[in-house]
Write a protein that holds these residues in place. Structure first.
Motif, PDB file in Angstrom:
ATOM      1  N   LEU A  31      -0.706  15.084  11.436  1.00 48.98           N
ATOM      2  CA  LEU A  31      -0.506  13.809  10.753  1.00 48.98           C
ATOM      3  C   LEU A  31      -1.825  13.064  10.542  1.00 48.98           C
ATOM      4  N   LEU A  32      -2.635  13.005  11.579  1.00 45.19           N
ATOM      5  CA  LEU A  32      -3.879  12.240  11.518  1.00 45.19           C
ATOM      6  C   LEU A  32      -4.891  12.822  10.541  1.00 45.19           C
ATOM      7  N   GLN A  33      -4.863  14.125  10.353  1.00 48.07           N
ATOM      8  CA  GLN A  33      -5.832  14.770   9.472  1.00 48.07           C
ATOM      9  C   GLN A  33      -5.339  14.908   8.035  1.00 48.07           C
ATOM     10  N   ALA A  34      -4.072  14.607   7.791  1.00 44.83           N
ATOM     11  CA  ALA A  34      -3.521  14.748   6.438  1.00 44.83           C
ATOM     12  C   ALA A  34      -3.892  13.541   5.576  1.00 44.83           C
ATOM     13  N   GLU A  35      -4.052  13.797   4.293  1.00 42.00           N
ATOM     14  CA  GLU A  35      -4.347  12.746   3.323  1.00 42.00           C
ATOM     15  C   GLU A  35      -3.153  12.548   2.391  1.00 42.00           C
ATOM     16  N   THR A  36      -3.045  11.355   1.817  1.00 40.51           N
ATOM     17  CA  THR A  36      -1.990  11.068   0.850  1.00 40.51           C
ATOM     18  C   THR A  36      -1.981  12.126  -0.243  1.00 40.51           C
ATOM     19  N   THR A  37      -0.804  12.669  -0.529  1.00 41.24           N
ATOM     20  CA  THR A  37      -0.680  13.784  -1.466  1.00 41.24           C
ATOM     21  C   THR A  37       0.422  13.496  -2.471  1.00 41.24           C
ATOM     22  N   SER A  38       0.084  13.599  -3.759  1.00 40.23           N
ATOM     23  CA  SER A  38       1.100  13.463  -4.802  1.00 40.23           C
ATOM     24  C   SER A  38       1.826  14.784  -4.962  1.00 40.23           C
ATOM     25  N   GLY A  39       3.058  14.694  -5.509  1.00 34.64           N
ATOM     26  CA  GLY A  39       3.849  15.902  -5.652  1.00 34.64           C
ATOM     27  C   GLY A  39       4.716  15.880  -6.883  1.00 34.64           C
ATOM     28  N   ARG A  40       5.667  16.769  -6.910  1.00 32.46           N
ATOM     29  CA  ARG A  40       6.560  16.924  -8.068  1.00 32.46           C
ATOM     30  C   ARG A  40       7.423  15.692  -8.267  1.00 32.46           C
TER      31      ARG A  40
END
Length: 347
Positions: free
Chosen positions: A321-330
């Protein structure tokens, strides 16, 4: 080095130098990350992660292994033979649900190239693949992961600190309603004055709702419509343990999973694959007997190994969680990175 995530102490055992699964000497990890916008509504947010048990040929030098299925809403391959024979003889690959077949084919092609005797002068090979459903962000129907991507991930594997977050098999996954992904952690367990053992965990996190997350003090209502989710947990150690003892270790992963807030939903695939590379088993062994050393069941180190598994699993999920960045999707969907108020709680 203390056991911590962003300043919060998780348990009492020390972490390894890199605080990831590659602290177990010989273990290597490789990613292939796929991100592409197909049109206004569809996109590719997925990938492959490969975990290699040691620096040699895993078919010719097999390692003791076990699996533990907490909830079986999943589409893994190879676990039946692992449980029957107690050996791992291929890389472990992680991907999305619809691409298990493609990844299996790629891993098989790689291992056939490395071992011309497979299917000819020797027996078949057991390929291990795990998955999570990333279809909230990724257009899974496109089956974007190809056999070539699996081969690329295996060839990219290294013993460096593992890249975490929205990478590899974690590119499109969610965790507690936020952007999840790949996470790692490790713990070092003392055996005697001169010897220690390392436990490393790698997770592909894709489970949970916001109001279940232990560290979310606001307890937001989660109205997002998405599958119940899953988590793949890969456990590596250099402790000399048998496949039966590895299953005992694997059964402690749910402790870390529960501490962080998972209720293990009906539609969740929660699976552990565990191995030890303390000793290898030659494929071409001519002797009818194996001479192996394993830890005594009643030695205090066993309980410390159980503790190490629980602590490292909890921290690996937090790191995803801490290393993930905001990600756009379908379909215009967006998976937000962990908000600052929760990060501040962790600090």
């Amino acid at each position: 080095m203390k056991a911590s995530v962003a300043g919060i102490k998780i348990g009492s055992l020390k972490t390894g130098e890199k605080n990831c699964i590659t602290d177990v000497k010989g273990v290597r990890v490789g990613h292939v990350t796929l991100k592409e916008n197909v049109n206004a509504d569809e996109c590719i947010r997925t990938g492959v992660t490969a975990i290699l048990p040691h620096s040699g040929n895993p078919f010719k030098e097999k390692v003791p292994a076990a699996s533990y299925v907490i909830n079986g809403f999943g589409k893994t391959t190879g676990l039946v033979q692992i449980d029957e024979l107690g050996l791992l003889e291929s890389p472990i690959l992680l991907t999305n649900t619809f691409c298990v077949g493609n990844v299996l084919q790629g891993s098989l092609q790689y291992m056939l190239q490395e071992n011309p005797e497979i299917g000819d002068t020797t027996s078949s090979i057991n390929i291990v693949v795990g998955e999570c459903n990333d279809s909230y962000l990724n257009t899974a129907r496109l089956m974007a992961v190809t056999p070539e991507h699996a081969i690329e991930a295996i060839k990219a594997a290294s013993g460096d600190k593992v890249q975490e977050g929205a990478v590899g098999a974690g590119t499109g996954t969610m965790c507690f309603g936020y952007k999840g992904g790949i996470g790692c952690a490790s713990r070092v367990v003392p055996f005697n004055e001169n010897e220690t053992y390392t436990v490393g965990i790698l997770v592909q996190s894709n489970f949970g709702k916001k109001d279940e997350f232990y560290f979310d003090i606001i307890k937001q209502e989660d109205k997002m419509e998405r599958p119940d989710g899953s988590i793949m947990m890969i456990l590596a150690t250099d402790a000399p343990v048998s496949d039966r003892q590895l299953k005992r270790l694997a059964k402690r992963c749910p402790i870390g999973l529960g501490r962080i807030g998972s209720n293990i939903h009906h539609g969740s695939g929660d699976v552990v694959v565990a191995f030890s590379n303390a000793a290898t088993i030659p494929h071409d062994q001519k002797n009818g007997k194996e001479n192996v050393h394993v830890l005594r069941e009643d030695h205090p180190v066993m309980s410390l190994l159980f503790q190490a598994v629980a602590e490292a699993t909890e921290e690996a999920i937090l790191n995803s969680l801490l290393q993930a960045e905001t990600t756009s999707g379908r379909m215009g969907r967006v998976a937000e990175r962990l908000p600052e108020n929760i990060i501040n709680v962790l600090k």
